[in-house]
Design an enzyme around this catalytic site. Sequence first.
Site, PDB file in Angstrom:
ATOM      1  N   TYR A 156       0.840  -1.197   0.000  1.00 33.83           N
ATOM      2  CA  TYR A 156       0.000   0.000   0.000  1.00 33.83           C
ATOM      3  C   TYR A 156       0.876   1.249   0.000  1.00 33.83           C
ATOM      4  O   TYR A 156       0.671   2.167  -0.800  1.00 33.83           O
ATOM      5  CB  TYR A 156      -0.925  -0.004   1.213  1.00 33.83           C
ATOM      6  CG  TYR A 156      -1.812   1.218   1.285  1.00 33.83           C
ATOM      7  CD1 TYR A 156      -2.924   1.333   0.450  1.00 33.83           C
ATOM      8  CD2 TYR A 156      -1.534   2.260   2.168  1.00 33.83           C
ATOM      9  CE1 TYR A 156      -3.732   2.457   0.495  1.00 33.83           C
ATOM     10  CE2 TYR A 156      -2.338   3.390   2.223  1.00 33.83           C
ATOM     11  CZ  TYR A 156      -3.444   3.471   1.385  1.00 33.83           C
ATOM     12  OH  TYR A 156      -4.233   4.599   1.426  1.00 33.83           O
ATOM     13  N   LYS A 160       1.226   4.105  -3.027  1.00 40.66           N
ATOM     14  CA  LYS A 160       0.885   5.515  -2.834  1.00 40.66           C
ATOM     15  C   LYS A 160       2.093   6.414  -3.097  1.00 40.66           C
ATOM     16  O   LYS A 160       1.956   7.534  -3.588  1.00 40.66           O
ATOM     17  CB  LYS A 160       0.322   5.734  -1.431  1.00 40.66           C
ATOM     18  CG  LYS A 160      -1.072   5.134  -1.237  1.00 40.66           C
ATOM     19  CD  LYS A 160      -2.070   5.711  -2.225  1.00 40.66           C
ATOM     20  CE  LYS A 160      -3.479   5.215  -1.972  1.00 40.66           C
ATOM     21  NZ  LYS A 160      -4.472   5.792  -2.906  1.00 40.66           N
TER      22      LYS A 160
END
Length: 231
Positions: A156, A160
Amino acid sequence: MAIIFITGANKGLGHEAARRLVELGHTVLLGARDAERGRSAATALGVRFVRIDVTDDASVTAAAADVAGHEGRIDVLVNNAGINHRKADPGSITGADALGVFDTNVAGAVRVTAAFLPLLRESADPAIVNVSSGMGSLAFTHDPNRAEGNVVAPLYAASKSALTMLTTMYAKALPDIRVNAADPGYTATDLNGHNGFQTVTEGTDAIVALATEGPGAGSGRFVDREGGIGW
């Protein structure tokens, strides 16, 4: 008032951003993968639903054609659709896991941006808002005094970080369009099991601010609800 297209807007940050933008008088197009949930959310907000699966080229192309046929342009694209990945042990993370997360969180933004560029270029003041995260900030994840510095979420966070870099590159490549990244902050949503300390309204402050800025506000920025933040 602007015409704003938001991906992943049937719940969470996307839905709340849509609600707030409608309240401000803007025309919002609610994009979502699940047709039933998307239509239900759009009906509740009084906006038009456009089905879009950001991981599917044909779906993204069809969504752009739908908007071209109805509205003819958009002024703001909010690339909000994203998924989480909670595996922390590198020994248990697979290549397929990585491809899945990056397909939605990074390649999804690439697909949608490419397909919607002609619609943005019909606007007098076009803007793109990429919903990134402080988990993608090298500064934040190295700070033990911040929540981001105490979470291990390799895929994750990496996705990002990639989305934020994509924002800076697109800002250079698209000088006629404002391209910025928003960090919602640690917000209670389905994505984190509602563990965040911010409300979903607080979490959309940066998104709404970037979506409603006037001409000359600047491009290639990474901001949260309080202003510019560390890369």
